[in-house]
Design a protein around this motif. Structure first.
Motif, mmCIF file in Angstrom:
data_model
loop_
_atom_site.group_PDB
_atom_site.id
_atom_site.type_symbol
_atom_site.label_atom_id
_atom_site.label_comp_id
_atom_site.label_asym_id
_atom_site.label_seq_id
_atom_site.Cartn_x
_atom_site.Cartn_y
_atom_site.Cartn_z
ATOM 1 N N PRO A 12 0.841 -1.203 0.000
ATOM 2 C CA PRO A 12 0.000 0.000 0.000
ATOM 3 C C PRO A 12 0.871 1.247 0.000
ATOM 4 O O PRO A 12 2.026 1.229 0.415
ATOM 5 C CB PRO A 12 -0.775 -0.109 1.323
ATOM 6 N N GLU A 13 0.288 2.308 -0.507
ATOM 7 C CA GLU A 13 1.051 3.556 -0.603
ATOM 8 C C GLU A 13 0.246 4.656 0.053
ATOM 9 O O GLU A 13 -0.891 4.888 -0.346
ATOM 10 C CB GLU A 13 1.269 3.843 -2.093
ATOM 11 N N PRO A 14 0.676 5.401 1.053
ATOM 12 C CA PRO A 14 2.001 5.250 1.679
ATOM 13 C C PRO A 14 2.014 4.094 2.674
ATOM 14 O O PRO A 14 0.976 3.585 3.046
ATOM 15 C CB PRO A 14 2.177 6.587 2.407
ATOM 16 N N SER A 15 3.219 3.686 3.097
ATOM 17 C CA SER A 15 3.306 2.510 3.959
ATOM 18 C C SER A 15 3.962 2.889 5.270
ATOM 19 O O SER A 15 4.764 3.812 5.333
ATOM 20 C CB SER A 15 4.106 1.428 3.242
ATOM 21 N N THR A 16 3.649 2.129 6.312
ATOM 22 C CA THR A 16 4.241 2.406 7.612
ATOM 23 C C THR A 16 5.590 1.715 7.780
ATOM 24 O O THR A 16 6.304 1.985 8.723
ATOM 25 C CB THR A 16 3.322 1.905 8.743
ATOM 26 N N VAL A 17 5.918 0.806 6.870
ATOM 27 C CA VAL A 17 7.207 0.102 6.982
ATOM 28 C C VAL A 17 8.053 0.422 5.764
ATOM 29 O O VAL A 17 7.562 0.887 4.745
ATOM 30 C CB VAL A 17 7.010 -1.435 7.098
ATOM 31 N N THR A 18 9.374 0.142 5.905
ATOM 32 C CA THR A 18 10.246 0.363 4.752
ATOM 33 C C THR A 18 9.881 -0.628 3.663
ATOM 34 O O THR A 18 9.294 -1.678 3.931
ATOM 35 C CB THR A 18 11.719 0.159 5.126
#
Lengths: 487, 75, 203
Positions: A12-18
């Motif tokens: 998904p964009e934006p994401s909480t992980v790298t």
């Protein structure tokens, strides 16, 4: 457009992980399934290996049962370590690495999980068949014919998944490891289908089946295991050290010369045999030309690591990978020499060849797989390996064991060959002279097997028990120690 | 019978020439340039050049962790 | 064509090329080999049938190939002929009926291409299979006692009971007889004979 900063395909964009975490976690269940299965087969295969090794110097050992006779245990060992341990570990590494290099989350996870289960069933079923006496005595294709259809279907799933990831890639540059992986995932299904059709399907006749057999078997090494192993080294060596590959141009040259030459080498298994001279010569030429890609790989790996060998004390993966990469150079040079008539005249049919085979599949490929799994494991689970002592124990047991294995059988095997070429020496003497070396091989095998058990314990703890007693610097972030550690 | 030999060797030659032509084309159009960009493509801001990404886990006892000898440098 | 297509083409081309060279071309060269017809109408080689054919499946099932080769190397390359393993090197024509050929890659035990010539005694083979130590002291070949049945003496000794040398004799009351598989395997071993003259090896 700079594609490399896009969010990976499937996240998904934006994401909480790298992006790395997202991609790694997407591969977690499937890769853990393949890796865990592979290690289980490693234990089974090691058990078969020990029984086979003991039987060679103590033939009465477990000698009353047909299903354990050497002629069945030996192919059972080979097939469980090749199709169980090696191939499944290779597939796990291949999938994780492809996802990373393409920046794509793993597609078709359920079909891949089903493929993993069925792969286990097929290896188990095929091995059972061998022990029950239905093995084919075609080396590296001992499973009865019907299992090959199952494997063909599973390869199709693997190929589809890898190609889909490649097609969806979100990178502008195709890193060298990706070339190797793409090669392996296209080459091996072709090899497997043709090998089975020509031999088990009797499309080839007489000695052409032998030529086809060794075209297939040698290419399992050259076009399946070697590319996966080299792909892992080309990625992990720079990643661990934080240093780019020394000469990227050399790495591409190495890939294409490997692709061009390696798969002609197969008939070096039949030197002196009842096949046309041109066929043998072709195999020798292909084998000797391998000096080119092997030297380029050796230069590249050495120059990348040069000046940083002290890091071997810091990184568990690095010591396995460096051991493996150096073994690749040695085994390949040795192989090129073994394809020369004067060397082959002595080494053919002896335990020298057995040592060489293990230098390749174990000292190179398996050690690289061990290192890769140590790198990948924490990134799949988000947990540290539970114990440095276990990792070091695994390394030293397997490294010392392998060295002992190779030295004993290489030394003894060479003299076995010399004796066999002297008609004044009775054949029984060539058998008796090998006994001490066969004992040393059993001892080496015991060390290696204990190492595998230690490895399995580590894996069990990180995958299943979710244990992590670590409170200090992590595999992820060595610099955390500088700030006092985050546990 | 001779036809089969012609077919096999012919197709091998055609394949070979195609691949060679493709390689020449790739070099001419710059597909194989910029190798240094390729070598560094596996690094980024999270895992940059010069930083190690692997180390042994610390010992189980709460001993003072030993920092790795390599800090960030120019690689 | 972009870089990726070049990659696909190259990858597939390299493996198809070796496939053609190492399997298709040899098949064209050797696929039409015919047996030699002797003056009396018999052929060499002949396709194994009956007990010999079954014996071959036993050989495969037990994995004999993993210790024994079946190929005689040319004179001047190794010492196969000097060791008495054959009077000539083996050639492709010797294997036209072999599905699959059992050339082998290890000589933990001796080469068997001409074992039928070298050791024509069924009794020797049966004793050797039962316990290789009896005929070949020091041998590391495993015992194949499971290819034999152990019976107790009832009325008279069966005709095919094994006769042991005195130091190995298990006693009057113990009868060891070969199973069907053992007899088939011995028949197969006795059929292994690659001494027939072939045009590929001029005398």
């Amino acid at each position: 457009m700079d594609k490399d900063t896009d969010t990976p395909y499937g996240m998904p964009e934006p994401s909480t992980v790298t992006w790395r975490e997202g991609v790694d976690r997407s591969t977690a269940v499937v890769v853990m399934a393949f890796v865990a299965s592979s290690v289980a087969w490693l234990l089974v295969g090691s058990g078969f290996a020990l029984v086979a090794s003991i039987k060679l110097h103590t033939p009465g050992f477990l000698g009353d049962w047909a299903w354990l006779t050497f002629g069945r245990i030996r192919p059972a060992h080979l097939n469980t370590v090749i199709y169980g341990w090696g191939s499944m570990a290779g597939i796990g590494v291949l999938l994780w690495l492809t996802a990373r290099l393409c920046r794509v989350t793993l597609p078709f996870r359920l079909p891949l999980l089903v493929a993993c289960v069925l792969w286990n069933v097929a290896v188990a079923g095929g091995t059972w068949s061998i022990l029950a006496g239905h093995g084919t005595s075609v080396e590296w294709l001992e499973f009865p014919y019907h299992w090959s259809f199952v494997f063909a279907g599973l390869f199709a799933i693997l190929m589809f998944s890898a190609l889909t990831m490649f097609t969806r890639r979100r990178v502008s540059h195709i890193y060298v490891s990706q070339w190797y992986l793409l090669g392996s995932v296209l080459w091996f299904p072709f090899l497997y289908a043709q090998g089975n059709a020509l031999i088990h399907g009797n499309l080839a006749t007489g000695v052409v089946q032998a030529s086809a057999n060794w075209w297939f078997a040698h290419n399992v090494l050259g076009l399946w295991f070697t590319p996966i192993g080299l792909a892992a080294v080309y990625y992990l060596l720079p990643k661990i050290l934080g240093r780019p590959i020394h000469s990227y141009y050399l790495s591409i040259l190495g890939f294409w010369t490997l692709a061009l030459f390696y798969n002609w080498a197969g008939t070096h298994h039949l030197i002196g045999g009842p096949i046309p001279a041109w066929l043998v010569t072709v195999g020798t030429v292909g084998s000797v030309m391998m000096f080119i890609p092997v030297t380029t790989v050796a230069i590249n790996h050495h120059m990348t690591t040069k000046g940083h060998f002290d890091k071997l004390r810091i990184s568990p993966t690095l010591r396995f990978i460096v051991f493996g990469a150096m073994s690749y150079t040695v085994v390949s040079f040795q192989g090129s020499l073994q394809a020369l008539r004067t060397v082959n005249e002595v080494s053919h049919f002896t335990h020298y060849t057995v040592a060489h085979a293990h230098l390749g599949v174990y000292s190179f490929f398996s050690m690289v797989m061990f290192g890769s799994i140590y790198y990948i494991g924490p990134r799949l689970t988000g947990r540290e390996w539970p114990s440095a002592a276990l990792i070091k124990g695994h390394f030293w047991l397997t490294a010392v064991g392998m060295a002992m294995y190779w030295v004993g059988l290489t030394w003894g095997g060479w003299f076995q060959g010399l004796a066999m070429n002297n008609p004044d020496i009775p054949f029984m003497d060539t058998v008796l002279m090998m006994i001490p070396y066969l004992w040393s091989r059993t001892l080496a095998g015991v060390l290696m097997t204990i190492g595998h058990v230690v490895f399995a314990v580590s894996l069990w703890r990180i995958f299943w028990l979710r244990a992590s007693d670590v409170k200090g610097p992590t595999l992820f972030d060595p610099s955390a120690a500088v700030t006092g550690g985050e546990g | 019978m001779a036809l089969i030999y012609i077919f096999i060797f012919g197709s091998v030659v055609v394949f070979g020439l195609t691949a060679v032509a493709g390689l020449v084309w790739a070099v001419r159009t710059g597909q194989l340039r910029d190798f240094s960009a390729g070598a560094t493509s596996i690094f980024d801001d999270d895992e940059p050049v010069g930083v190690m990404t692997d180390a042994f886990p610390a010992v189980d006892e709460a001993a003072a962790p030993t920092p790795p000898e390599e800090g960030p440098d120019s690689g | 064509m972009n870089r990726v297509t070049l990659l696909y083409v190259g990858i597939l081309f390299t493996v198809v090329l070796s496939f053609a060279g190492l399997t298709i071309v040899p098949q064209q060269q050797l696929g039409s080999l015919e047996p030699i017809v002797n003056d009396d109408g018999t052929e060499y080689p002949i396709e194994p049938t009956g007990l010999v054919a079954h014996g071959r499946t036993v050989y495969i099932s037990l994995g004999c190939m993993y210790c024994h080769s079946q190929q005689v190397r040319p004179p001047g390359f190794g010492a196969d002929i000097e060791r008495g393993w054959g009077n000539r090197r083996t050639v492709a024509r010797d294997h036209i009926y072999d599905r699959p050929p059992l050339l082998g890659t290890m000589r933990t035990g001796p080469d068997l291409a001409n074992i039928g010539l070298r050791q024509p005694s069924s009794d020797w083979h049966l004793l050797h299979l039962y316990n290789p130590e009896i005929t070949s002291p020091g041998s590391i070949m495993p015992p194949f006692s499971f290819l034999f049945d152990e019976l107790t003496l009832e009325i008279e000794r069966p005709y095919d009971a094994l006769s042991f040398p005195p130091e190995w004799d298990p006693g009057e009351d113990v009868i060891i007889v070969p199973t069907f598989d053992a007899r088939a395997l011995v028949a197969y071993l006795k059929s292994l004979n690659a001494s027939h003259t072939v045009p590929e090896v001029p005398q």
